[in-house]
Design a protein around this motif. Structure first.
Motif, PDB file in Angstrom:
ATOM      1  N   LEU A   1      39.543  40.124  34.942  1.00 16.37           N
ATOM      2  CA  LEU A   1      40.937  39.930  35.340  1.00 16.37           C
ATOM      3  C   LEU A   1      41.606  38.873  34.472  1.00 16.37           C
ATOM      4  O   LEU A   1      40.942  37.950  33.994  1.00 16.37           O
ATOM      5  CB  LEU A   1      41.011  39.489  36.809  1.00 16.37           C
ATOM      6  CG  LEU A   1      40.617  40.538  37.836  1.00 16.37           C
ATOM      7  CD1 LEU A   1      40.484  39.894  39.216  1.00 16.37           C
ATOM      8  CD2 LEU A   1      41.645  41.653  37.880  1.00 16.37           C
ATOM      9  N   PRO A   2      42.935  38.996  34.279  1.00 13.28           N
ATOM     10  CA  PRO A   2      43.645  37.951  33.529  1.00 13.28           C
ATOM     11  C   PRO A   2      43.444  36.595  34.208  1.00 13.28           C
ATOM     12  O   PRO A   2      43.513  36.489  35.423  1.00 13.28           O
ATOM     13  CB  PRO A   2      45.110  38.391  33.620  1.00 13.28           C
ATOM     14  CG  PRO A   2      45.055  39.856  33.891  1.00 13.28           C
ATOM     15  CD  PRO A   2      43.815  40.060  34.706  1.00 13.28           C
ATOM     16  N   GLY A   3      43.156  35.608  33.448  1.00 11.18           N
ATOM     17  CA  GLY A   3      42.918  34.278  33.990  1.00 11.18           C
ATOM     18  C   GLY A   3      41.482  34.070  34.444  1.00 11.18           C
ATOM     19  O   GLY A   3      41.087  32.960  34.769  1.00 11.18           O
ATOM     20  N   GLY A   4      40.702  35.142  34.491  1.00 14.23           N
ATOM     21  CA  GLY A   4      39.288  35.032  34.851  1.00 14.23           C
ATOM     22  C   GLY A   4      39.026  34.628  36.284  1.00 14.23           C
ATOM     23  O   GLY A   4      37.969  34.080  36.592  1.00 14.23           O
ATOM     24  N   LYS A   5      39.966  34.935  37.183  1.00 13.54           N
ATOM     25  CA  LYS A   5      39.716  34.591  38.584  1.00 13.54           C
ATOM     26  C   LYS A   5      40.373  35.621  39.489  1.00 13.54           C
ATOM     27  O   LYS A   5      41.223  36.390  39.062  1.00 13.54           O
ATOM     28  CB  LYS A   5      40.250  33.205  38.903  1.00 13.54           C
ATOM     29  CG  LYS A   5      41.720  33.027  38.668  1.00 13.54           C
ATOM     30  CD  LYS A   5      42.173  31.616  38.944  1.00 13.54           C
ATOM     31  CE  LYS A   5      43.662  31.474  38.633  1.00 13.54           C
ATOM     32  NZ  LYS A   5      44.132  30.132  38.878  1.00 13.54           N
ATOM     33  N   GLY A   6      39.969  35.623  40.727  1.00 15.94           N
ATOM     34  CA  GLY A   6      40.508  36.551  41.720  1.00 15.94           C
ATOM     35  C   GLY A   6      39.422  37.451  42.261  1.00 15.94           C
ATOM     36  O   GLY A   6      38.347  37.575  41.667  1.00 15.94           O
TER      37      GLY A   6
ATOM     38  N   MET B   1      40.543  47.198  30.411  1.00 14.37           N
ATOM     39  CA  MET B   1      40.171  45.939  31.027  1.00 14.37           C
ATOM     40  C   MET B   1      38.790  46.020  31.680  1.00 14.37           C
ATOM     41  O   MET B   1      38.104  45.023  31.771  1.00 14.37           O
ATOM     42  CB  MET B   1      41.212  45.546  32.068  1.00 14.37           C
ATOM     43  CG  MET B   1      42.557  45.137  31.471  1.00 14.37           C
ATOM     44  SD  MET B   1      43.825  44.755  32.695  1.00 14.37           S
ATOM     45  CE  MET B   1      43.138  43.342  33.513  1.00 14.37           C
ATOM     46  N   ASP B   2      38.426  47.188  32.164  1.00 17.85           N
ATOM     47  CA  ASP B   2      37.141  47.371  32.841  1.00 17.85           C
ATOM     48  C   ASP B   2      36.039  47.515  31.792  1.00 17.85           C
ATOM     49  O   ASP B   2      35.587  48.603  31.472  1.00 17.85           O
ATOM     50  CB  ASP B   2      37.218  48.607  33.741  1.00 17.85           C
ATOM     51  CG  ASP B   2      35.966  48.840  34.563  1.00 17.85           C
ATOM     52  OD1 ASP B   2      35.144  47.914  34.696  1.00 17.85           O
ATOM     53  OD2 ASP B   2      35.814  49.954  35.078  1.00 17.85           O
ATOM     54  N   ARG B   3      35.626  46.398  31.240  1.00 19.14           N
ATOM     55  CA  ARG B   3      34.693  46.400  30.110  1.00 19.14           C
ATOM     56  C   ARG B   3      33.352  47.051  30.412  1.00 19.14           C
ATOM     57  O   ARG B   3      32.766  47.691  29.556  1.00 19.14           O
ATOM     58  CB  ARG B   3      34.475  44.975  29.612  1.00 19.14           C
ATOM     59  CG  ARG B   3      35.724  44.381  28.980  1.00 19.14           C
ATOM     60  CD  ARG B   3      35.468  43.021  28.363  1.00 19.14           C
ATOM     61  NE  ARG B   3      35.059  42.000  29.315  1.00 19.14           N
ATOM     62  CZ  ARG B   3      35.885  41.183  29.965  1.00 19.14           C
ATOM     63  NH1 ARG B   3      37.177  41.270  29.755  1.00 19.14           N
ATOM     64  NH2 ARG B   3      35.435  40.282  30.800  1.00 19.14           N
ATOM     65  N   ASN B   4      32.862  46.917  31.635  1.00 22.51           N
ATOM     66  CA  ASN B   4      31.554  47.500  31.933  1.00 22.51           C
ATOM     67  C   ASN B   4      31.652  48.910  32.508  1.00 22.51           C
ATOM     68  O   ASN B   4      30.642  49.540  32.775  1.00 22.51           O
ATOM     69  CB  ASN B   4      30.727  46.593  32.856  1.00 22.51           C
ATOM     70  CG  ASN B   4      31.363  46.390  34.213  1.00 22.51           C
ATOM     71  OD1 ASN B   4      32.403  46.973  34.522  1.00 22.51           O
ATOM     72  ND2 ASN B   4      30.751  45.555  35.023  1.00 22.51           N
ATOM     73  N   GLY B   5      32.868  49.420  32.713  1.00 21.53           N
ATOM     74  CA  GLY B   5      33.077  50.799  33.129  1.00 21.53           C
ATOM     75  C   GLY B   5      32.624  51.133  34.539  1.00 21.53           C
ATOM     76  O   GLY B   5      32.378  52.293  34.849  1.00 21.53           O
ATOM     77  N   ASP B   6      32.554  50.132  35.424  1.00 21.08           N
ATOM     78  CA  ASP B   6      32.090  50.407  36.782  1.00 21.08           C
ATOM     79  C   ASP B   6      33.202  50.784  37.757  1.00 21.08           C
ATOM     80  O   ASP B   6      32.969  51.022  38.928  1.00 21.08           O
ATOM     81  CB  ASP B   6      31.294  49.219  37.341  1.00 21.08           C
ATOM     82  CG  ASP B   6      32.126  47.974  37.567  1.00 21.08           C
ATOM     83  OD1 ASP B   6      33.316  47.958  37.180  1.00 21.08           O
ATOM     84  OD2 ASP B   6      31.580  47.003  38.129  1.00 21.08           O
ATOM     85  N   GLY B   7      34.449  50.855  37.265  1.00 24.56           N
ATOM     86  CA  GLY B   7      35.568  51.233  38.117  1.00 24.56           C
ATOM     87  C   GLY B   7      36.138  50.095  38.935  1.00 24.56           C
ATOM     88  O   GLY B   7      37.015  50.299  39.763  1.00 24.56           O
ATOM     89  N   VAL B   8      35.637  48.885  38.718  1.00 21.62           N
ATOM     90  CA  VAL B   8      36.102  47.712  39.448  1.00 21.62           C
ATOM     91  C   VAL B   8      36.392  46.610  38.438  1.00 21.62           C
ATOM     92  O   VAL B   8      35.609  46.377  37.525  1.00 21.62           O
ATOM     93  CB  VAL B   8      35.033  47.221  40.454  1.00 21.62           C
ATOM     94  CG1 VAL B   8      35.470  45.944  41.141  1.00 21.62           C
ATOM     95  CG2 VAL B   8      34.724  48.300  41.476  1.00 21.62           C
ATOM     96  N   LEU B   9      37.545  45.947  38.620  1.00 21.48           N
ATOM     97  CA  LEU B   9      37.838  44.786  37.785  1.00 21.48           C
ATOM     98  C   LEU B   9      37.298  43.560  38.499  1.00 21.48           C
ATOM     99  O   LEU B   9      37.787  43.174  39.554  1.00 21.48           O
ATOM    100  CB  LEU B   9      39.340  44.635  37.563  1.00 21.48           C
ATOM    101  CG  LEU B   9      40.005  45.723  36.735  1.00 21.48           C
ATOM    102  CD1 LEU B   9      41.493  45.483  36.627  1.00 21.48           C
ATOM    103  CD2 LEU B   9      39.375  45.824  35.370  1.00 21.48           C
ATOM    104  N   SER B  10      36.271  42.970  37.935  1.00 19.26           N
ATOM    105  CA  SER B  10      35.686  41.765  38.504  1.00 19.26           C
ATOM    106  C   SER B  10      36.439  40.551  37.974  1.00 19.26           C
ATOM    107  O   SER B  10      37.287  40.667  37.091  1.00 19.26           O
ATOM    108  CB  SER B  10      34.199  41.680  38.159  1.00 19.26           C
ATOM    109  OG  SER B  10      34.022  41.751  36.768  1.00 19.26           O
ATOM    110  N   ALA B  11      36.153  39.390  38.521  1.00 16.22           N
ATOM    111  CA  ALA B  11      36.885  38.172  38.155  1.00 16.22           C
ATOM    112  C   ALA B  11      36.902  37.944  36.649  1.00 16.22           C
ATOM    113  O   ALA B  11      37.934  37.599  36.084  1.00 16.22           O
ATOM    114  CB  ALA B  11      36.288  36.967  38.876  1.00 16.22           C
ATOM    115  N   ASP B  12      35.778  38.151  35.982  1.00 16.68           N
ATOM    116  CA  ASP B  12      35.737  37.894  34.541  1.00 16.68           C
ATOM    117  C   ASP B  12      36.523  38.925  33.733  1.00 16.68           C
ATOM    118  O   ASP B  12      36.812  38.708  32.559  1.00 16.68           O
ATOM    119  CB  ASP B  12      34.293  37.803  34.044  1.00 16.68           C
ATOM    120  CG  ASP B  12      33.517  39.096  34.197  1.00 16.68           C
ATOM    121  OD1 ASP B  12      33.678  39.767  35.236  1.00 16.68           O
ATOM    122  OD2 ASP B  12      32.744  39.426  33.288  1.00 16.68           O
TER     123      ASP B  12
END
Length: 56
Positions: free
Chosen positions: A14-19, A1-12
């Motif tokens: 996350l499921p639903g694209g928010k949070g 899920m961490d497409r950019n590999g920064d160790g953080v799931l950003s809103a884009d």
């Protein structure tokens, strides 16, 4: 899920694209807390009855 590999799931990511952004460790802790709430008898396993029960 961490497409950019920064160790953080950003809103884009996350499921639903928010949070709010969430780290892997924060997500892990959330899952552990939910597991312990659902494990009514504290045996470290979720029985069929515990899985079928509404969240506590």
């Amino acid at each position: 899920m961490d497409r950019n590999g920064d160790g953080v799931l950003s809103a884009d990511e996350l499921p639903g694209g928010k949070g709010p952004p969430i780290t892997r460790e924060q997500r892990r802790q959330t899952l552990i807390q939910r597991f312990h709430k659902q494990d009514a008898n504290g045996d470290g396993y979720l029985s069929a009855r515990e899985l079928a029960a509404p969240p506590r």
